[in-house]
Design an enzyme around this catalytic site. Structure first.
Site, short mmCIF file in Angstrom:
data_model
loop_
_atom_site.label_atom_id
_atom_site.label_comp_id
_atom_site.label_asym_id
_atom_site.label_seq_id
_atom_site.Cartn_x
_atom_site.Cartn_y
_atom_site.Cartn_z
N LYS A 173 38.94 -91.03 -4.33
CA LYS A 173 39.33 -89.63 -4.08
C LYS A 173 40.52 -89.66 -3.14
O LYS A 173 40.38 -89.87 -1.94
CB LYS A 173 38.14 -88.87 -3.46
CG LYS A 173 38.19 -87.35 -3.65
CD LYS A 173 39.34 -86.65 -2.97
CE LYS A 173 39.13 -86.47 -1.49
NZ LYS A 173 40.28 -85.73 -0.86
N VAL A 234 35.53 -87.54 11.05
CA VAL A 234 34.96 -87.70 9.71
C VAL A 234 34.42 -89.13 9.53
O VAL A 234 33.37 -89.35 8.92
CB VAL A 234 36.02 -87.36 8.63
CG1 VAL A 234 35.49 -87.65 7.23
CG2 VAL A 234 36.43 -85.89 8.75
N GLY A 235 35.13 -90.09 10.11
CA GLY A 235 34.70 -91.49 10.01
C GLY A 235 33.31 -91.71 10.58
O GLY A 235 32.50 -92.46 10.03
N GLU A 252 38.89 -96.90 8.80
CA GLU A 252 40.18 -97.00 9.51
C GLU A 252 40.49 -95.61 10.05
O GLU A 252 40.85 -94.72 9.30
CB GLU A 252 41.29 -97.46 8.57
CG GLU A 252 41.09 -98.86 8.01
CD GLU A 252 41.11 -99.94 9.06
OE1 GLU A 252 41.43 -99.66 10.25
OE2 GLU A 252 40.77 -101.08 8.71
N CYS A 286 48.82 -93.34 11.70
CA CYS A 286 47.76 -93.70 12.65
C CYS A 286 48.27 -94.73 13.64
O CYS A 286 47.68 -94.92 14.69
CB CYS A 286 46.50 -94.14 11.93
SG CYS A 286 46.75 -95.51 10.85
N GLU A 396 44.49 -87.81 19.77
CA GLU A 396 45.50 -88.08 18.74
C GLU A 396 46.04 -86.76 18.23
O GLU A 396 45.26 -85.87 17.88
CB GLU A 396 44.85 -88.86 17.58
CG GLU A 396 45.84 -89.18 16.48
CD GLU A 396 45.20 -89.93 15.32
OE1 GLU A 396 44.11 -89.53 14.88
OE2 GLU A 396 45.81 -90.91 14.86
#
Ligand code: UN1
Length: 520
Positions: A173, A234-235, A252, A286, A396
């Protein structure tokens, strides 16, 4: 009329009832295409197709799978210019960077083409005669992948290519910010001869949409592995779901990467490095720098020179102006998140040295070119008086903004560089071997550059972070193989008798007995 694209499931086009538009990030009036919003049933069907293809694909000899990876590399190389222009059009990075990112996918194919001829296992000595021990890398099965829009071909290739060469099948996705690049990449994968069902592509959003549906497939027992590039928030959720299903995901995640400039640094080089680290891709990597830590004796000199170059940075639509340093925000959501940081900065007591928020007709820096209303464009933004503990320092931001943080020597620099919850990338500018060595030893990060930028990792080095930047998995190079295989240990006993490990072993005989009770 824009063309409508379909999901690719089992080698077939599968349309969804609902669609979304992909638009050019630099000029939102340009619609690239309509893409499906895959339903949960369509995502499930994609996992079925991947499951059905697994047995056949995993039995294809690894060197042959490697040859197919080589053909994908050839196809991507042939289409490099078209793909690069599509990357620029869809997500807005400069053409130079887009070409680099497509090259990163080609490099990945080149590396893993020959890995198909290695995928080494080991022969291990047995403790008994006439017995052989060997180890094999085995594929995991069906891999679910969710990728981000900022590197829409390079980062997917870091996942898809090693997963394929090791014999896994895939449901991918891609980001809703760059579906056209994903579709083009899939077509080249198919052209190379990867069989139907081995790589399946489903489109749609994340939350409440195809991305979340694919994550749910772990709870339905349909996936053997999950790989994700995106936010730490979300990770963590994906990691929790993977954990309860006993899967080890590749995660990641974010970064707030420090770039340290010590008093002896080559300032010209450091200014250029800080500029690219902070503002390349509009800060939407990132690996972008988040805090530039400048040694006190050179703080003012650096600040003046840095602000000079920042003031003259060219910004605009990279499709029309190839010489800009950066283009638009990839999407409105990133712009909104960046806009919020101005409030925190002021509340926390940081000082804004440069930047006026969104670029508009009435408010544009001198290097601006074009129509600012065509997309979301931001002024390059520079802050000072930023300290550990401030949100500005910790969070971030994923946009064109950078903090200058004053430090006093290597020890203070190292302490502040480690004072964030992330640990992806890092950089130091110094000519002093001892300081560089201490930084390399002491920094809490998965990647470190000495006298170069925080970004720009090469495709065959281990990519990944520590702390909030991931879960310790690595992408790229030989290290990624661990993420897509399990080790299978095989004992082959040709002795024709029952030999019991640890028990029927010669080394247990013939020693002088010691009575442990007598020792105390
Ligand atoms: C990312 O932003 O998710 O090191 C990947 C770099 C690139 C990859 C960045 N090679 O900046």
């Amino acid at each position: 009329m824009s063309r409508t694209y379909a999901n690719r499931i089992g080698g077939r086009d599968v349309a969804s009832a609902r669609t979304f538009e992909s638009r050019n990030s630099s000029d939102r009036s340009d619609v690239i295409g309509l893409f499906p919003e895959a339903t949960v049933d369509e995502v499930r069907a994609a996992t079925d197709a991947a499951r059905a293809a697994f047995e056949g694909w995993s039995r294809v000899p690894a060197p042959v799978r490697g040859e197919l990876i080589g053909k994908i590399g050839d196809a991507v190389e042939r289409e490099k210019e078209t793909l690069s222009r599509l990357v620029t059009r869809e997500m807005g990075k400069t053409l130079k960077e887009a070409r680099g990112s497509v090259q990163e996918a080609i490099d990945t194919c080149r590396f893993f083409q020959s890995e198909g001829r290695r995928l080494y296992g080991q022969t291990v000595p047995s403790e008994m005669p006439n017995k052989e021990l060997t180890t094999y890398r085995r594929p995991l099965g069906v891999v679910g992948m969710v990728t981000a829009g900022n590197f829409p071909i390079a980062v997917p290739s870091w996942k898809i290519v090693p997963a394929l060469v090791t014999g896994n099948t895939i449901v991918w996705k891609p980001s809703e910010d760059a579906p056209a690049v994903a579709y083009a990449f899939l077509k080249l994968i198919e052209e190379a001869g990867v069989p139907a069902g081995v790589v399946n592509l489903v489109f749609g959003g994340g939350k409440g949409a195809a991305g979340e549906f694919l994550v749910q497939m772990m709870d339905e027992g349909r996936l053997d592995k999950f790989a994700f590039t995106g936010s730490t928030r979300v990770g963590r959720e994906i990691g929790a779901i993977a954990g309860r299903n006993l899967l080890h995901p590749t995660l990641e995640l974010g970064g707030k990467n420090p770039l340290v400039i010590l008093r002896d640094a080559d300032l010209d080089n450091a200014v250029q490095g800080a500029l690219f680290s902070a503002f390349a891709t509009g800060g939407q990597r990132c690996t972008s720098a988040g805090n530039v830590m400048v040694d006190a004796p050179i703080y003012d000199a650096f600040k003046d020179r840095f602000l000079d170059v920042v003031r003259s940075v060219r910004i605009g639509d990279p499709n029309r102006h190839p010489d800009v340093l950066y283009g638009p925000f990839i999407n409105e959501r990133f712009y909104e998140a960046w806009r919020e940081h101005f409030d925190w900065g002021h509340e926390d007591g940081a000082t804004k040295l440069y930047g006026e928020g969104r670029i508009t007709q009435d408010s544009a820096p001198s290097g601006w070119v074009g129509d600012p209303d065509a997309g979301f464009y931001g002024w390059p933004t520079v802050w000072e008086d930023v300290e550990p503990g401030m949100r500005q320092f910790q969070t971030e931001i994923f946009g064109p903004t950078i903090n200058l943080v004053k430090v006093d020597g290597i020890d203070d620099a190292l302490e502040k560089a480690n004072a964030v919850d992330y640990g992806l990338s890092s950089a130091i500018y110094t000519q002093n071997r001892d300081w560089a060595y201490r930084f390399k030893e002491g920094i809490e990060a998965g990647m470190t550059s000495i006298n170069n930028t925080t970004n720009g990792a090469e495709a065959h080095m281990p990519f990944g972070g520590v702390k909030g930047s991931g879960n310790g998995t690595r992408e790229s190079g030989i290290w990624v193989l661990e993420a897509y295989t399990y080790w299978h240990g095989v004992n082959d006993d040709v002795s024709g008798t029952l030999q019991l490990a640890q028990m029927d072993t010669g080394y247990m005989d013939g020693t002088d007995p010691v009575d442990v009770g007598d020792l105390f």
